[in-house]
Design a protein around this motif. Structure first.
Motif, PDB file in Angstrom:
ATOM      1  N   TYR A  36       0.808  -1.218   0.000  1.00 48.28           N
ATOM      2  CA  TYR A  36       0.000   0.000   0.000  1.00 48.28           C
ATOM      3  C   TYR A  36       0.842   1.270   0.000  1.00 48.28           C
ATOM      4  CZ  TYR A  36      -3.221  -3.627   1.334  1.00 48.28           C
ATOM      5  OH  TYR A  36      -3.936  -4.797   1.369  1.00 48.28           O
ATOM      6  N   GLU A  37       2.147   1.111   0.141  1.00 48.17           N
ATOM      7  CA  GLU A  37       3.038   2.262   0.243  1.00 48.17           C
ATOM      8  C   GLU A  37       3.697   2.647  -1.071  1.00 48.17           C
ATOM      9  OE1 GLU A  37       3.331   4.128   2.993  1.00 48.17           O
ATOM     10  OE2 GLU A  37       1.801   2.832   3.861  1.00 48.17           O
ATOM     11  N   THR A  38       3.621   1.789  -2.066  1.00 46.24           N
ATOM     12  CA  THR A  38       4.258   2.059  -3.350  1.00 46.24           C
ATOM     13  C   THR A  38       3.507   1.323  -4.455  1.00 46.24           C
ATOM     14  OG1 THR A  38       6.317   1.852  -4.616  1.00 46.24           O
ATOM     15  CG2 THR A  38       5.915   0.191  -2.937  1.00 46.24           C
ATOM     16  N   PRO A  39       3.464   1.894  -5.651  1.00 47.02           N
ATOM     17  CA  PRO A  39       2.790   1.192  -6.754  1.00 47.02           C
ATOM     18  C   PRO A  39       3.599   0.012  -7.292  1.00 47.02           C
ATOM     19  CG  PRO A  39       3.702   3.272  -7.512  1.00 47.02           C
ATOM     20  CD  PRO A  39       3.891   3.222  -6.024  1.00 47.02           C
ATOM     21  N   GLN A  40       4.891  -0.050  -6.943  1.00 46.82           N
ATOM     22  CA  GLN A  40       5.737  -1.158  -7.379  1.00 46.82           C
ATOM     23  C   GLN A  40       5.418  -2.411  -6.569  1.00 46.82           C
ATOM     24  OE1 GLN A  40       9.254   1.243  -6.353  1.00 46.82           O
ATOM     25  NE2 GLN A  40      10.083   0.467  -8.293  1.00 46.82           N
ATOM     26  N   ARG A  41       5.574  -3.556  -7.189  1.00 46.30           N
ATOM     27  CA  ARG A  41       5.407  -4.822  -6.456  1.00 46.30           C
ATOM     28  C   ARG A  41       6.791  -5.252  -5.984  1.00 46.30           C
ATOM     29  NH1 ARG A  41       2.759 -10.527  -8.275  1.00 46.30           N
ATOM     30  NH2 ARG A  41       2.454 -11.224  -6.146  1.00 46.30           N
ATOM     31  N   LEU A  42       7.199  -4.728  -4.835  1.00 45.06           N
ATOM     32  CA  LEU A  42       8.551  -4.935  -4.336  1.00 45.06           C
ATOM     33  C   LEU A  42       8.744  -6.313  -3.717  1.00 45.06           C
ATOM     34  CD1 LEU A  42       9.060  -1.437  -2.727  1.00 45.06           C
ATOM     35  CD2 LEU A  42       9.932  -2.245  -4.923  1.00 45.06           C
ATOM     36  N   ILE A  43       7.718  -6.815  -3.031  1.00 42.61           N
ATOM     37  CA  ILE A  43       7.743  -8.154  -2.440  1.00 42.61           C
ATOM     38  C   ILE A  43       6.548  -8.902  -3.017  1.00 42.61           C
ATOM     39  CG2 ILE A  43       7.605  -9.521  -0.322  1.00 42.61           C
ATOM     40  CD1 ILE A  43       8.769  -7.097   1.184  1.00 42.61           C
ATOM     41  N   PRO A  44       6.771 -10.052  -3.633  1.00 38.53           N
ATOM     42  CA  PRO A  44       5.666 -10.777  -4.280  1.00 38.53           C
ATOM     43  C   PRO A  44       4.817 -11.570  -3.277  1.00 38.53           C
ATOM     44  CG  PRO A  44       7.692 -11.980  -4.590  1.00 38.53           C
ATOM     45  CD  PRO A  44       8.054 -10.713  -3.858  1.00 38.53           C
ATOM     46  N   PHE A  45       3.872 -10.890  -2.634  1.00 39.73           N
ATOM     47  CA  PHE A  45       3.003 -11.580  -1.680  1.00 39.73           C
ATOM     48  C   PHE A  45       2.011 -12.458  -2.432  1.00 39.73           C
ATOM     49  CE2 PHE A  45       4.320  -7.841   0.755  1.00 39.73           C
ATOM     50  CZ  PHE A  45       4.831  -8.473   1.868  1.00 39.73           C
ATOM     51  N   ALA A  93       5.815 -17.439  -1.616  1.00 41.83           N
ATOM     52  CA  ALA A  93       6.082 -16.407  -2.624  1.00 41.83           C
ATOM     53  C   ALA A  93       6.873 -15.227  -2.072  1.00 41.83           C
ATOM     54  CB  ALA A  93       4.763 -15.896  -3.222  1.00 41.83           C
ATOM     55  N   CYS A  94       6.730 -14.955  -0.785  1.00 40.49           N
ATOM     56  CA  CYS A  94       7.309 -13.736  -0.217  1.00 40.49           C
ATOM     57  C   CYS A  94       8.593 -13.976   0.575  1.00 40.49           C
ATOM     58  CB  CYS A  94       6.274 -13.040   0.665  1.00 40.49           C
ATOM     59  SG  CYS A  94       5.796 -14.002   2.116  1.00 40.49           S
ATOM     60  N   VAL A  95       9.325 -15.028   0.252  1.00 41.38           N
ATOM     61  CA  VAL A  95      10.572 -15.293   0.983  1.00 41.38           C
ATOM     62  C   VAL A  95      11.560 -14.154   0.743  1.00 41.38           C
ATOM     63  CG1 VAL A  95      12.569 -16.822   1.196  1.00 41.38           C
ATOM     64  CG2 VAL A  95      10.290 -17.797   0.879  1.00 41.38           C
ATOM     65  N   VAL A  96      12.107 -13.652   1.847  1.00 43.20           N
ATOM     66  CA  VAL A  96      13.131 -12.617   1.769  1.00 43.20           C
ATOM     67  C   VAL A  96      14.345 -13.073   2.566  1.00 43.20           C
ATOM     68  CG1 VAL A  96      11.562 -10.672   1.411  1.00 43.20           C
ATOM     69  CG2 VAL A  96      12.160 -11.348   3.746  1.00 43.20           C
TER      70      VAL A  96
END
Length: 99
Positions: free
Chosen positions: A28-37, A46-49
């Motif tokens: 919700y903080e950026t239009p980019q999909r930075l972490i693939p939830f 999908a969201c492993v970091v």
């Protein structure tokens, strides 16, 4: 309200979130999909970091999360499921697919 900084690599994007915020708030903080939830419940992977700095700032992983990370081959103690983390201090993560 106290804010903490989450840095997401490889883009280097810095996001400020209130203490205790789930990392899913990144969406919700950026239009980019930075972490693939994906599922947001800790069952899809999908969201492993990889946590590069501030591992303890993301809360303690529970046994189910640790078992699932092991099933995914993400051992060594520096990976987390972003959907299971809450930001308690500054942290830097790298999306695992970009490692």
């Amino acid at each position: 309200m106290t804010l903490k900084k989450l840095t997401i690599l490889p883009t280097g994007t810095e996001i400020l979130l209130p203490v205790g915020s789930p990392l899913t708030e990144v969406e919700y903080e950026t239009p980019q999909r930075l972490i693939p939830f994906g599922c947001r419940s800790g069952s899809c992977g999908a969201c492993v970091v990889q946590v590069l700095e501030g591992f303890s700032s993301l809360g303690e992983p529970d046994d189910d999360e640790l078992d699932f990370l092991e099933d995914l081959g993400r051992t060594g103690g520096d990976h987390r499921l972003a959907c299971q983390c809450r930001l308690r201090g500054d942290a830097t993560v790298r999306v695992a697919d970009d490692i």
